[in-house]
Design an enzyme around this catalytic site. Structure first.
Site, PDB file in Angstrom:
ATOM      1  N   GLN A   1       0.881  -1.180   0.000  1.00 13.23           N
ATOM      2  CA  GLN A   1       0.000   0.000   0.000  1.00 13.23           C
ATOM      3  C   GLN A   1       0.910   1.219   0.000  1.00 13.23           C
ATOM      4  O   GLN A   1       1.498   1.551   1.024  1.00 13.23           O
ATOM      5  CB  GLN A   1      -0.938  -0.023   1.221  1.00 13.23           C
TER       6      GLN A   1
ATOM      7  N   GLN B   1       0.364   4.604  -1.518  1.00 15.79           N
ATOM      8  CA  GLN B   1      -0.083   5.995  -1.502  1.00 15.79           C
ATOM      9  C   GLN B   1      -0.080   6.513  -0.070  1.00 15.79           C
ATOM     10  O   GLN B   1      -0.535   5.796   0.824  1.00 15.79           O
ATOM     11  CB  GLN B   1      -1.502   6.121  -2.077  1.00 15.79           C
TER      12      GLN B   1
ATOM     13  N   PRO C   1      -5.201  -1.913   5.315  1.00 13.30           N
ATOM     14  CA  PRO C   1      -5.484  -0.770   6.195  1.00 13.30           C
ATOM     15  C   PRO C   1      -6.532   0.210   5.675  1.00 13.30           C
ATOM     16  O   PRO C   1      -6.958   1.086   6.429  1.00 13.30           O
ATOM     17  CB  PRO C   1      -4.126  -0.069   6.298  1.00 13.30           C
TER      18      PRO C   1
ATOM     19  N   GLY D   1      -9.999   1.047   2.715  1.00 16.86           N
ATOM     20  CA  GLY D   1     -11.132   0.397   2.067  1.00 16.86           C
ATOM     21  C   GLY D   1     -10.754  -0.131   0.698  1.00 16.86           C
ATOM     22  O   GLY D   1     -10.926  -1.306   0.383  1.00 16.86           O
ATOM     23  N   GLY D   2     -10.225   0.781  -0.099  1.00 16.78           N
ATOM     24  CA  GLY D   2      -9.841   0.381  -1.445  1.00 16.78           C
ATOM     25  C   GLY D   2      -8.722   1.245  -1.940  1.00 16.78           C
ATOM     26  O   GLY D   2      -8.554   2.374  -1.479  1.00 16.78           O
ATOM     27  N   MET D   3      -7.922   0.703  -2.845  1.00 16.73           N
ATOM     28  CA  MET D   3      -6.833   1.474  -3.448  1.00 16.73           C
ATOM     29  C   MET D   3      -6.904   1.282  -4.949  1.00 16.73           C
ATOM     30  O   MET D   3      -6.956   0.149  -5.442  1.00 16.73           O
ATOM     31  CB  MET D   3      -5.493   1.006  -2.880  1.00 16.73           C
ATOM     32  N   GLU D   4      -6.859   2.414  -5.638  1.00 13.08           N
ATOM     33  CA  GLU D   4      -7.126   2.452  -7.075  1.00 13.08           C
ATOM     34  C   GLU D   4      -5.945   2.009  -7.930  1.00 13.08           C
ATOM     35  O   GLU D   4      -5.639   2.645  -8.934  1.00 13.08           O
ATOM     36  CB  GLU D   4      -7.558   3.866  -7.451  1.00 13.08           C
TER      37      GLU D   4
ATOM     38  N   GLU E   1     -13.242   3.445  -6.588  1.00 15.21           N
ATOM     39  CA  GLU E   1     -11.896   3.078  -7.079  1.00 15.21           C
ATOM     40  C   GLU E   1     -11.874   3.019  -8.605  1.00 15.21           C
ATOM     41  O   GLU E   1     -10.892   3.393  -9.236  1.00 15.21           O
ATOM     42  CB  GLU E   1     -11.434   1.745  -6.472  1.00 15.21           C
TER      43      GLU E   1
ATOM     44  N   GLU F   1      -9.290  13.004  -5.170  1.00 12.23           N
ATOM     45  CA  GLU F   1     -10.361  12.416  -4.357  1.00 12.23           C
ATOM     46  C   GLU F   1     -11.708  13.135  -4.523  1.00 12.23           C
ATOM     47  O   GLU F   1     -12.753  12.488  -4.577  1.00 12.23           O
ATOM     48  CB  GLU F   1      -9.945  12.358  -2.887  1.00 12.23           C
TER      49      GLU F   1
ATOM     50  N   ASP G   1       0.005  12.242   4.618  1.00  5.63           N
ATOM     51  CA  ASP G   1      -1.208  11.514   5.010  1.00  5.63           C
ATOM     52  C   ASP G   1      -2.276  12.463   5.546  1.00  5.63           C
ATOM     53  O   ASP G   1      -3.462  12.156   5.505  1.00  5.63           O
ATOM     54  CB  ASP G   1      -0.887  10.501   6.122  1.00  5.63           C
TER      55      ASP G   1
ATOM     56  N   ARG H   1      -8.575  -2.167   8.974  1.00  5.02           N
ATOM     57  CA  ARG H   1      -9.008  -0.957   8.263  1.00  5.02           C
ATOM     58  C   ARG H   1      -9.069   0.216   9.240  1.00  5.02           C
ATOM     59  O   ARG H   1      -9.904   0.256  10.142  1.00  5.02           O
ATOM     60  CB  ARG H   1     -10.365  -1.217   7.620  1.00  5.02           C
TER      61      ARG H   1
ATOM     62  N   LYS I   1     -10.009   3.269   9.180  1.00  2.65           N
ATOM     63  CA  LYS I   1     -11.255   4.028   9.313  1.00  2.65           C
ATOM     64  C   LYS I   1     -12.129   3.461  10.428  1.00  2.65           C
ATOM     65  O   LYS I   1     -12.868   4.191  11.083  1.00  2.65           O
ATOM     66  CB  LYS I   1     -11.981   3.975   7.964  1.00  2.65           C
TER      67      LYS I   1
END
Ligand code: BES
Ligand code: ZN
Length: 635
Positions: A164, A166, A291, A293-296, A321, A343, A400, A581, A583
């Site tokens: 991960q 980004q 960590p 929800g989703g990564m594009e 995504e 975003e 971040d 996750r 969040k």
């Protein structure tokens, strides 16, 4: 066959590499304040002097030692006489560096460590240098890499690795100019123990190889943060012609059901904003430690299994995504200070996809729910806080900190405001032109506003007044002309929640036709101090402690903690020790820390759960929990 493919690949690479150089020059002209430089406070690199144009990775995954090692070869393009290439690294052990042509060993220096940014790797070039090959291995400690034990997977038999990156962790996987303003195509050869499959943000295999060797090509130029990799006991299942799923065998059927509408979303997205330019669109379902929800990641969205609710209620995340395939991956924020261009545009686009596929009412409901979060965030910051502007100042700060409801939801509201002021037709035409004109380039806030000015405002003072660009982009809080929303479904639920809070009976709550989102509206409307007795009533009637929907579980656990409703604690503990996750887990730990008993429980759970969380989360969780690791690098 082989012979024919290679020249074609070469041609694709040459075109893509040329594209990457164009991007650099495009970016220069688009960042007026910074003159000819890419103005990114989060990279040591100086791409305006020497820029990388193409990457070839050759890496071995060693699960035993939890080390990735091998080489990263960069084709470069240097301005006349530029003597050095500066790459970003973080937690990498550099072995040696070779210059091509010639194969000589390069001189290099590794600068001092900066906490978030890592180190500059400065390589002395020869005048004839066309490429540099860095031989290196990864080190333990905070990194994009997350090495999972078999026990953290659904199958429980094989280890798992995923990345991960980004915003600034690509530099912990391979040395790179780790700024979203630099793009490059890549190829990779990755070796893993036989029996596992490797996938990347690239053209992917659909079956396991016998020897554990996998080859990848990503012909389109992408920024470093979109280079991604995962390895594990994966299988592939096709959904429709361009879409499919990678997951562990234990999860694949559930995932195939949950995400069956992915291609419909893809078609809706194309109808809105033009062709999908990346070939296939597949999903990778990760273990619950993931960590976010989703990564594009291009061609292959990485997704948390916490959206496998069994009823397709949480698939807006996929729309999100997928939308990044345009907003973010095709037109990319030039630096993290411009994150809202990624975003905010994506949340807007996500909502348009949801509306096209599931209808206006459903989309309004989702947007209304996320607006609640925006107001909450504004109240928390203070409405005049500088970080509530769309473009923020991140100099000397952890990038971040830009992933806030401002970039996402205020960004969304700004674009919706533009849509409402201009009319959908004109706005959609503008956006189509935007994605097309700036495809495979990076974008700054100023450059976007210049384009908007040139295409739309064109000196019309009355229109400029109505659009109130400065108010939206450069001022804190929210302007007065704010898009209006109404969801009658949610209004009715608010009433029911208020009635129950005022002493009504759980038996009187009419949940017919409720989706997970109705439940979220209901739970969020209850006062934090509702009292454990009322939670008992709700739980007895609706079995919320045993909900299979992670979003509902989260809101329920939060209420349970705040009201010391201990019946929910075993399920809460199970959640905190398996789900990574942030969040969800960060606010739950926060809530636990508000009472003495909760503190004790949180400390105990955190000790056990911490090694299973992605290291990117430790910097939030450790201080929150007052945890001081004996060995900060250890997992
Ligand atoms: N690009 C983000 C993922 C991300 C978030 C990376 C924060 C690094 C830091 C992704 O597109 C995203 O926004 N994911 C959201 C889900 C979305 C539906 C709002 C998430 O992970 O919760
Ligand atoms: Zn996003």
């Amino acid at each position: 066959m082989q012979k024919r493919i290679i020249p074609v690949l070469k041609a694709i690479f040459l075109i893509a590499a040329a594209g990457a150089v164009l991007v650099i020059s495009g970016c220069r002209s688009g960042t007026p304040a910074a003159g000819t430089r890419i103005d990114d406070p989060h990279s040591f690199s100086r791409p305006w002097e020497v820029t990388v144009t193409e990457l070839t990775l050759d890496l071995n995954i060693d699960f035993e030692r939890k080390v990735l090692s091998g080489s990263a070869a960069w084709e470069i393009k240097a301005a006349e006489g530029a003597p050095q290439l500066i790459l970003d690294i973080n937690n990498l052990e550099i072995d040696r560096i070779m210059l091509q042509p010639g194969g000589s060993i390069a001189k290099y220096t590794v600068g001092a460590v900066e906490p978030i940014l890592g180190q500059p790797l400065t390589i002395e070039l020869a005048p004839e240098t066309e490429s540099v090959v860095v031989y290196y291995s990864t080190k333990p400690g905070p990194s994009a890499l997350d090495w999972l034990e078999p026990a953290q997977t659904a199958g429980g038999r094989h280890p798992f690795l995923y990345t991960q990156s980004q915003p600034v962790l690509a530099r912990s996987i391979f040395p790179c100019q780790d700024t979203p303003g630099v793009r490059f195509p890549y190829r990779a050869t990755i070796t893993v123990q036989p029996g596992l499959m490797v996938v990347m943000s690239a053209e992917n295999p659909q079956t396991k190889s016998d020897d554990g060797i996998y080859h990848f090509t990503m012909p389109q130029p992408i920024p470093s943060y979109l280079v991604a990799l995962a390895a594990g006991d994966l299988v592939f299942q096709s959904l429709r012609p361009r879409t499919g799923i990678y997951a562990e065998p234990e999860v694949i059927d559930k995932a195939a059901y949950e995400f069956a509408e992915t291609e419909t979303m893809l078609e809706a997205a194309e109808t809105l904003y033009g062709d999908y330019r990346w070939g296939r669109y597949d999903l990778l379902v990760l273990p619950p430690a993931f960590p976010i929800g989703g990564m594009e990641n291009p061609r292959l969205t990485f997704a948390t299994p916490t959206i496998l609710a069994g009823d397709r209620s949480l698939t807006a995340l996929i729309a999100h995504e997928l939308a990044h395939s345009w907003s973010g991956n095709l037109v990319t924020n030039a630096s993290w200070e411009n994150l809202w261009l990624n975003e905010g545009f994506t949340v807007y686009f996500e909502s348009r996809i949801m509306e096209a596929v599931y209808g206006h009412e459903y989309d309004q409901m989702l947007t209304t729910l996320s607006l609640g979060k925006l107001y909450e965030a504004l109240d928390r910051y203070g409405w005049d806080h500088p970080d509530t502007r769309l473009k923020i100042d991140l100099d000397g700060r952890d990038p971040d900190s830009c992933f806030t409801a401002m970039a996402y939801d205020k960004g969304h509201m700004f674009l919706l405001h533009l849509e409402q002021q201009l009319g959908r037709e004109r706005w959609d035409e503008f956006l189509n032109g935007y994605f097309d004109t700036f495809a495979f380039q990076s974008m700054s806030t100023e450059k976007f506003l210049e384009y908007l000015d040139a295409e739309i405002i064109t000196g019309d003072q009355e229109l400029a007044g109505r659009l109130n660009i400065d108010g939206w982009v450069y001022s804190p809080g929210l302007p007065e002309t704010f898009p209006k929303f109404h969801s009658s479904m949610l209004e009715a639920i608010r009433q029911q929640a208020d009635d129950f809070s005022a002493g009504g009976s759980a038996a009187d709550i009419d949940t017919s036709g409720w989706t997970a989102h109705h439940w979220l509206q209901f739970l969020r409307q209850l006062p934090d101090s509702i009292g454990a007795e009322r939670l008992v009533e709700l739980d007895q009637r609706f079995q919320l402690t045993n909900s299979g929907n992670a979003e509902i579980q989260f809101d329920w656990f939060r209420l349970s903690i705040l009201n010391e409703y201990a019946v929910a604690y075993p399920a809460l503990e199970q959640f905190l020790t398996s789900v990574g996750r942030l969040k969800f887990i960060r606010p739950l730990y926060q809530a636990l820390r508000t009472t003495e008993a909760g503190r004790v429980m949180a400390t105990r759970i955190y000790q056990q759960a911490r090694p299973g969380y992605h290291s990117a989360g430790w910097k939030y969780l450790d201080p929150l929990m007052g945890y001081e690791p004996a060995n900060p690098a250890a997992k």
